[in-house]
Design a protein around this motif. Structure first.
Motif, PDB file in Angstrom:
ATOM      1  N   LEU A 134     -20.128   6.818   6.712  1.00 13.13           N
ATOM      2  CA  LEU A 134     -19.603   6.197   7.988  1.00 13.13           C
ATOM      3  C   LEU A 134     -17.946   6.302   7.084  1.00 13.13           C
ATOM      4  O   LEU A 134     -17.214   6.855   7.970  1.00 13.13           O
ATOM      5  CB  LEU A 134     -19.932   4.492   8.443  1.00 13.13           C
ATOM      6  N   LEU A 135     -17.975   5.784   6.755  1.00 12.70           N
ATOM      7  CA  LEU A 135     -16.016   5.635   5.723  1.00 12.70           C
ATOM      8  C   LEU A 135     -16.121   7.089   6.057  1.00 12.70           C
ATOM      9  O   LEU A 135     -14.705   7.204   6.321  1.00 12.70           O
ATOM     10  CB  LEU A 135     -16.388   4.610   5.046  1.00 12.70           C
ATOM     11  N   LEU A 136     -16.668   7.828   5.206  1.00 12.81           N
ATOM     12  CA  LEU A 136     -16.214   9.382   5.547  1.00 12.81           C
ATOM     13  C   LEU A 136     -15.201   9.795   6.103  1.00 12.81           C
ATOM     14  O   LEU A 136     -14.947  10.825   6.541  1.00 12.81           O
ATOM     15  CB  LEU A 136     -17.191  10.443   4.605  1.00 12.81           C
ATOM     16  N   ALA A 139     -15.368   8.764   9.434  1.00 15.27           N
ATOM     17  CA  ALA A 139     -14.180   8.077   9.817  1.00 15.27           C
ATOM     18  C   ALA A 139     -12.314   8.527   9.431  1.00 15.27           C
ATOM     19  O   ALA A 139     -12.049   8.935  10.664  1.00 15.27           O
ATOM     20  CB  ALA A 139     -14.236   6.501   9.835  1.00 15.27           C
ATOM     21  N   HIS A 140     -12.316   8.945   7.696  1.00 12.73           N
ATOM     22  CA  HIS A 140     -11.744   9.124   7.741  1.00 12.73           C
ATOM     23  C   HIS A 140     -11.560  10.794   7.742  1.00 12.73           C
ATOM     24  O   HIS A 140     -10.269  11.104   8.613  1.00 12.73           O
ATOM     25  CB  HIS A 140     -12.025   9.442   6.105  1.00 12.73           C
ATOM     26  N   ILE A 141     -12.601  11.809   8.225  1.00 14.18           N
ATOM     27  CA  ILE A 141     -12.158  12.686   8.786  1.00 14.18           C
ATOM     28  C   ILE A 141     -11.488  12.894  10.093  1.00 14.18           C
ATOM     29  O   ILE A 141     -11.107  13.523  10.625  1.00 14.18           O
ATOM     30  CB  ILE A 141     -13.639  13.543   7.865  1.00 14.18           C
ATOM     31  N   LEU A 142     -12.970  11.986  10.562  1.00 14.45           N
ATOM     32  CA  LEU A 142     -12.019  11.749  12.290  1.00 14.45           C
ATOM     33  C   LEU A 142     -10.718  11.734  12.456  1.00 14.45           C
ATOM     34  O   LEU A 142      -9.780  12.550  13.122  1.00 14.45           O
ATOM     35  CB  LEU A 142     -13.252  11.251  13.344  1.00 14.45           C
ATOM     36  N   ILE A 143      -9.857  10.836  11.512  1.00 13.03           N
ATOM     37  CA  ILE A 143      -8.526  10.472  11.776  1.00 13.03           C
ATOM     38  C   ILE A 143      -7.972  11.374  11.761  1.00 13.03           C
ATOM     39  O   ILE A 143      -7.315  11.505  12.329  1.00 13.03           O
ATOM     40  CB  ILE A 143      -9.154   8.770  10.804  1.00 13.03           C
ATOM     41  N   LEU A 144      -7.925  11.393  10.243  1.00 13.71           N
ATOM     42  CA  LEU A 144      -7.088  13.110  10.203  1.00 13.71           C
ATOM     43  C   LEU A 144      -6.900  14.239  10.935  1.00 13.71           C
ATOM     44  O   LEU A 144      -6.092  14.433  11.224  1.00 13.71           O
ATOM     45  CB  LEU A 144      -7.033  13.617   8.446  1.00 13.71           C
ATOM     46  N   LEU A 145      -8.655  14.806  11.551  1.00 15.12           N
ATOM     47  CA  LEU A 145      -8.086  15.482  12.433  1.00 15.12           C
ATOM     48  C   LEU A 145      -7.421  15.151  13.918  1.00 15.12           C
ATOM     49  O   LEU A 145      -7.229  16.101  14.756  1.00 15.12           O
ATOM     50  CB  LEU A 145      -9.924  16.148  12.566  1.00 15.12           C
ATOM     51  N   GLN A 159       1.680   8.366   5.613  1.00 15.27           N
ATOM     52  CA  GLN A 159       0.687   7.554   6.369  1.00 15.27           C
ATOM     53  C   GLN A 159      -1.035   8.119   5.652  1.00 15.27           C
ATOM     54  O   GLN A 159      -2.154   7.373   5.512  1.00 15.27           O
ATOM     55  CB  GLN A 159       0.211   7.190   7.385  1.00 15.27           C
ATOM     56  N   ARG A 160      -0.552   9.726   6.000  1.00 17.83           N
ATOM     57  CA  ARG A 160      -2.150  10.181   5.607  1.00 17.83           C
ATOM     58  C   ARG A 160      -2.691  10.909   4.496  1.00 17.83           C
ATOM     59  O   ARG A 160      -3.815  10.897   3.951  1.00 17.83           O
ATOM     60  CB  ARG A 160      -1.243  11.670   6.434  1.00 17.83           C
ATOM     61  N   ILE A 161      -1.754  10.758   3.555  1.00 22.32           N
ATOM     62  CA  ILE A 161      -2.145  11.140   1.832  1.00 22.32           C
ATOM     63  C   ILE A 161      -2.647   9.541   1.624  1.00 22.32           C
ATOM     64  O   ILE A 161      -4.160  11.029   0.603  1.00 22.32           O
ATOM     65  CB  ILE A 161      -1.262  10.406   0.896  1.00 22.32           C
ATOM     66  N   PHE A 216      -6.473  10.861   2.763  1.00 24.45           N
ATOM     67  CA  PHE A 216      -7.356  12.558   1.409  1.00 24.45           C
ATOM     68  C   PHE A 216      -7.574  11.535   0.477  1.00 24.45           C
ATOM     69  O   PHE A 216      -8.821  12.061  -0.028  1.00 24.45           O
ATOM     70  CB  PHE A 216      -5.850  13.741   1.645  1.00 24.45           C
ATOM     71  N   ILE A 217      -6.832  10.878  -0.198  1.00 25.87           N
ATOM     72  CA  ILE A 217      -7.604  10.449  -1.733  1.00 25.87           C
ATOM     73  C   ILE A 217      -8.681   9.794  -1.159  1.00 25.87           C
ATOM     74  O   ILE A 217     -10.053   9.931  -1.350  1.00 25.87           O
ATOM     75  CB  ILE A 217      -6.523   9.147  -1.952  1.00 25.87           C
TER      76      ILE A 217
END
Length: 162
Positions: free
Chosen positions: A16-18, A20-26, A46-48, A51-52
């Protein structure tokens, strides 16, 4: 059997976290490039951590045995992002002053050159909020999101210690 249940539940939360992180970056890239909304340097910094975190979360999902070694890197990255977004909110609210990070770094020869550059590129400082969702700046939403992510990670680590 109990340990398997915790690992399974933790793995689902990590997935779920993964996502969420992908959707936020997109979303932020769509806002910047699809909607042509200016993103300042602090926004980009704040995007770096995202990615990490995507890399770390992928490692955790595919090799859960390394959980204890890698989860602390994820927590550190979340705290760093929380700090950047907290600072950015402070700059937006005029609590903190903009640093050199937010200023234009190109060499300009005169005030006219600077004015032309600003008009041409649409560059604004980090204190100017150019996009809001539900009345919140993206930095504020990032701050709140990272608090939720930290709480989820705390829940995962608490379950894994049982």
């Amino acid at each position: 059997m109990k340990q398997y249940f915790h690992n399974f539940k933790s793995k689902q939360l990590l997935q779920l976290l993964l996502v969420a992180h992908i959707l936020i970056l997109l979303s932020v890239y769509f806002i910047e490039y699809g909607m042509n909304v200016y993103a300042c340097k602090l926004c980009k910094y704040q995007r770096i951590p995202y990615f990490i975190n995507i890399l770390i979360l992928s490692l955790l999902i595919f090799d859960f045995n390394k959980f204890k070694k890698i989860i602390y890197i994820l927590l550190l990255s979340l705290f760093i992002n929380l700090g950047i977004s907290f600072y950015h909110i402070g700059v937006e609210q005029k609590i903190f002053s903009e640093t050199k990070v937010c200023k234009i770094t190109n060499q300009v020869k005169s005030k006219d050159d600077l004015l032309k550059q600003l008009n041409k590129s649409g560059i604004k400082g980090c204190s100017e909020v150019t996009f809001r969702i539900f009345g919140f700046s993206l930095s504020t939403l990032n701050f709140l999101t990272n608090i939720v992510f930290l709480l989820l990670c705390y829940h995962i680590t608490r379950n894994e210690k049982k």
